[in-house]
Design a protein around this motif. Sequence first.
Motif, PDB file in Angstrom:
ATOM      1  N   PHE A 127       0.856  -1.190   0.000  1.00 11.86           N
ATOM      2  CA  PHE A 127       0.000   0.000   0.000  1.00 11.86           C
ATOM      3  C   PHE A 127       0.889   1.235   0.000  1.00 11.86           C
ATOM      4  N   LEU A 128       0.665   2.120  -0.963  1.00 10.33           N
ATOM      5  CA  LEU A 128       1.376   3.401  -0.992  1.00 10.33           C
ATOM      6  C   LEU A 128       0.375   4.494  -0.633  1.00 10.33           C
ATOM      7  N   ILE A 129       0.598   5.182   0.484  1.00 10.51           N
ATOM      8  CA  ILE A 129      -0.327   6.176   1.023  1.00 10.51           C
ATOM      9  C   ILE A 129       0.168   7.570   0.644  1.00 10.51           C
ATOM     10  N   ILE A 130      -0.734   8.388   0.043  1.00  6.86           N
ATOM     11  CA  ILE A 130      -0.336   9.700  -0.492  1.00  6.86           C
ATOM     12  C   ILE A 130      -1.270  10.773   0.074  1.00  6.86           C
ATOM     13  N   HIS A 131      -0.710  11.685   0.831  1.00  2.00           N
ATOM     14  CA  HIS A 131      -1.500  12.682   1.555  1.00  2.00           C
ATOM     15  C   HIS A 131      -2.069  13.766   0.639  1.00  2.00           C
ATOM     16  N   GLY A 132      -3.060  14.480   1.175  1.00  2.00           N
ATOM     17  CA  GLY A 132      -3.648  15.614   0.470  1.00  2.00           C
ATOM     18  C   GLY A 132      -3.071  16.929   0.946  1.00  2.00           C
ATOM     19  N   GLY A 133      -3.735  18.023   0.535  1.00  2.00           N
ATOM     20  CA  GLY A 133      -3.264  19.349   0.924  1.00  2.00           C
ATOM     21  C   GLY A 133      -3.221  20.322  -0.231  1.00  2.00           C
ATOM     22  N   GLY A 134      -4.046  20.089  -1.247  1.00  2.00           N
ATOM     23  CA  GLY A 134      -4.107  21.033  -2.360  1.00  2.00           C
ATOM     24  C   GLY A 134      -2.842  21.081  -3.192  1.00  2.00           C
ATOM     25  N   TRP A 135      -2.061  20.017  -3.197  1.00  2.00           N
ATOM     26  CA  TRP A 135      -0.820  19.879  -3.959  1.00  2.00           C
ATOM     27  C   TRP A 135       0.326  20.737  -3.427  1.00  2.00           C
ATOM     28  N   ARG A 136       0.013  21.737  -2.581  1.00  3.54           N
ATOM     29  CA  ARG A 136       1.105  22.610  -2.119  1.00  3.54           C
ATOM     30  C   ARG A 136       1.192  22.738  -0.599  1.00  3.54           C
ATOM     31  N   SER A 137       0.552  21.815   0.094  1.00  5.05           N
ATOM     32  CA  SER A 137       0.705  21.751   1.548  1.00  5.05           C
ATOM     33  C   SER A 137       0.424  20.315   1.986  1.00  5.05           C
ATOM     34  N   GLY A 138       0.452  20.088   3.276  1.00  6.21           N
ATOM     35  CA  GLY A 138       0.181  18.752   3.800  1.00  6.21           C
ATOM     36  C   GLY A 138       1.450  17.968   4.064  1.00  6.21           C
ATOM     37  N   ASN A 139       1.270  16.845   4.771  1.00  5.32           N
ATOM     38  CA  ASN A 139       2.399  16.016   5.186  1.00  5.32           C
ATOM     39  C   ASN A 139       1.904  14.605   5.448  1.00  5.32           C
ATOM     40  N   LYS A 140       2.785  13.643   5.284  1.00  3.22           N
ATOM     41  CA  LYS A 140       2.415  12.245   5.487  1.00  3.22           C
ATOM     42  C   LYS A 140       1.873  11.977   6.888  1.00  3.22           C
ATOM     43  N   SER A 141       2.264  12.790   7.859  1.00  9.66           N
ATOM     44  CA  SER A 141       1.805  12.574   9.231  1.00  9.66           C
ATOM     45  C   SER A 141       0.291  12.674   9.355  1.00  9.66           C
ATOM     46  N   GLN A 142      -0.354  13.376   8.407  1.00  7.35           N
ATOM     47  CA  GLN A 142      -1.809  13.501   8.434  1.00  7.35           C
ATOM     48  C   GLN A 142      -2.507  12.155   8.258  1.00  7.35           C
ATOM     49  N   LEU A 143      -1.829  11.206   7.632  1.00  6.58           N
ATOM     50  CA  LEU A 143      -2.439   9.901   7.362  1.00  6.58           C
ATOM     51  C   LEU A 143      -1.816   8.772   8.180  1.00  6.58           C
ATOM     52  N   THR A 144      -1.016   9.122   9.176  1.00 12.54           N
ATOM     53  CA  THR A 144      -0.384   8.082  10.001  1.00 12.54           C
ATOM     54  C   THR A 144      -1.426   7.238  10.731  1.00 12.54           C
ATOM     55  N   PHE A 145      -2.391   7.879  11.364  1.00  8.05           N
ATOM     56  CA  PHE A 145      -3.391   7.121  12.123  1.00  8.05           C
ATOM     57  C   PHE A 145      -4.216   6.233  11.199  1.00  8.05           C
TER      58      PHE A 145
END
Length: 236
Positions: free
Chosen positions: A16-34
């Motif tokens: 599984f490859l998890i890819i975060h959101g954020g409008g392409w110009r913000s966000g971080n993988k930590s948002q999807l850790t949980f």
Amino acid sequence: MDLYFPPHYNSKTDVFLIIHGGGWRSGNKSQLTFFTLSLMQKFPNSIFVNMNYRLASVSQFGIPNQTNDIDSVLSHLEKTLKYKPRFILLGNSAGAHLSMIYAYKFNKNKRIKAVINIVGPTDLADAGFKGYFDYSFVEKHLIDTKVIPSGISTVQFASPVSWITRTSAPTLSYYGKNDQVIPVSQKKILDSVLNKNNIFHESFEFNGGHLDWDKEYNSTFLITKIDQFLKQADKK
């Protein structure tokens, strides 16, 4: 990227490859850790990768940088694992868009087993999406015009639905009924194009807005549907 390995894996273990959101110009993988940890409980025998990517800005285009970053991660994993796994791309919002456009447009080696699209934009030319608060950035800074062939507009090139063919990856989608960022029309357009190309797909709606997909009830429902979807995809 964060890497999670089960105690035992072999050449048939999916990734599984998890890819975060954020409008392409913000966000971080930590948002999807949980959420990644919740998925691991359902899929204890799979490998999980939660990745960051280069963020877009007025001086740095999102694509092809971000799709190249996905490609680099996949290649690195193949080299590290010493086998070619089947990848499941899962993203939310901009991460879902990147998951889809990579799978449909840039997946030249047919590495992708399935796409899990959570509230992702699918047709950037859709009138419903043009109300997106940062739409001018999408038009001007998301895509490097040098990679766009003649005869296709920027928003067409950047739209995942533009690249769906009869060999595209199976796709599961999840959209909010009251999403003010990504309207449900995006789900309907995607479903229509997948139908036309006879691609195995499923789509579901949840009560709530753009960020409500990972509320406990909604995320539990989604994880159950992902499990069922992937089992069906294996039979196709």
